[in-house]
Motif scaffolding. Structure first.
Motif, mmCIF file in Angstrom:
data_model
loop_
_atom_site.group_PDB
_atom_site.id
_atom_site.type_symbol
_atom_site.label_atom_id
_atom_site.label_comp_id
_atom_site.label_asym_id
_atom_site.label_seq_id
_atom_site.Cartn_x
_atom_site.Cartn_y
_atom_site.Cartn_z
ATOM 1 N N ALA A 1 -21.239 -8.134 -1.128
ATOM 2 C CA ALA A 1 -19.879 -7.656 -1.376
ATOM 3 C C ALA A 1 -18.853 -8.732 -0.996
ATOM 4 O O ALA A 1 -17.853 -8.921 -1.697
ATOM 5 N N ALA B 1 -16.251 -10.499 -3.495
ATOM 6 C CA ALA B 1 -14.815 -10.406 -3.221
ATOM 7 C C ALA B 1 -14.171 -11.772 -3.022
ATOM 8 O O ALA B 1 -12.954 -11.863 -2.866
ATOM 9 N N LEU C 1 -12.759 -6.737 3.873
ATOM 10 C CA LEU C 1 -13.079 -6.006 2.643
ATOM 11 C C LEU C 1 -12.235 -4.747 2.529
ATOM 12 O O LEU C 1 -11.781 -4.391 1.438
ATOM 13 N N GLY C 2 -12.006 -4.060 3.655
ATOM 14 C CA GLY C 2 -11.150 -2.875 3.644
ATOM 15 C C GLY C 2 -9.716 -3.217 3.281
ATOM 16 O O GLY C 2 -9.062 -2.497 2.514
ATOM 17 N N GLN D 1 -8.762 -5.732 1.468
ATOM 18 C CA GLN D 1 -8.746 -6.080 0.043
ATOM 19 C C GLN D 1 -8.746 -4.837 -0.820
ATOM 20 O O GLN D 1 -8.066 -4.780 -1.822
ATOM 21 N N ARG D 2 -9.515 -3.839 -0.423
ATOM 22 C CA ARG D 2 -9.560 -2.590 -1.198
ATOM 23 C C ARG D 2 -8.202 -1.903 -1.182
ATOM 24 O O ARG D 2 -7.742 -1.408 -2.193
ATOM 25 N N LYS D 3 -7.583 -1.880 -0.010
ATOM 26 C CA LYS D 3 -6.268 -1.233 0.104
ATOM 27 C C LYS D 3 -5.225 -1.960 -0.738
ATOM 28 O O LYS D 3 -4.422 -1.336 -1.409
ATOM 29 N N GLY E 1 -5.771 -3.772 -3.339
ATOM 30 C CA GLY E 1 -6.137 -3.639 -4.753
ATOM 31 C C GLY E 1 -5.700 -2.314 -5.333
ATOM 32 O O GLY E 1 -5.398 -2.209 -6.512
ATOM 33 N N ARG E 2 -5.670 -1.285 -4.516
ATOM 34 C CA ARG E 2 -5.257 0.052 -4.984
ATOM 35 C C ARG E 2 -3.745 0.157 -5.080
ATOM 36 O O ARG E 2 -3.228 0.935 -5.858
#
Length: 124
Positions: free
Chosen positions: A60, A64, A115-116, A118-120, A122-123
């Motif tokens: 992952a 990323a 990673l968290g 990046q996810r936040k 990205g949303r």
């Protein structure tokens, strides 16, 4: 004379190779090589569950772009897979494993945060 040569060869070998066996890394290790080494260490020293979780998070992180930025993640993953080294080169003895696993667990925590985040973003 031959015995003296063997002693010299042994001294040279221990001076040049033992730091590698003890897990020392040269300063110019590429991101791909370092990631490949992490995966080997996780497989050699960790439990099967730890190895599986580390490998999943490692993939992952590569996808990323956390391991190598500005390169195609598929190419980076191929490089990481191709660069895996013999575990004996990376881990001198089983006594080195607890320190190595602790280092990998710290890396996992850092990556989980990255990673968290990046996810936040990205949303967002």
């Amino acid at each position: 004379m031959k015995a003296r040569f063997n002693v010299r060869a042994l001294l040279w070998l221990s001076a040049t190779c033992l730091p590698w066996a003890a897990g020392a890394q040269p300063a110019d290790v590429s991101g791909e090589q370092q990631e490949a080494d992490y995966r080997v260490i996780a497989a050699r020293c960790g439990t099967p569950g730890f190895e599986k979780a580390f490998f999943k998070q490692s993939k992952a992180a590569v996808a990323a772009g956390l391991v190598v930025k500005h390169r195609d993640p598929a190419q980076v993953e191929k490089s990481v897979t191709a660069l895996r080294r013999n575990p004996v080169v990376l881990i001198g003895t089983q006594a080195d494993c607890p320190d190595q696993v602790a280092r990998l667990k710290e890396l996992q925590k850092e990556r989980a945060k990255a990673l968290g985040a990046q996810r936040k973003s990205g949303r967002g």
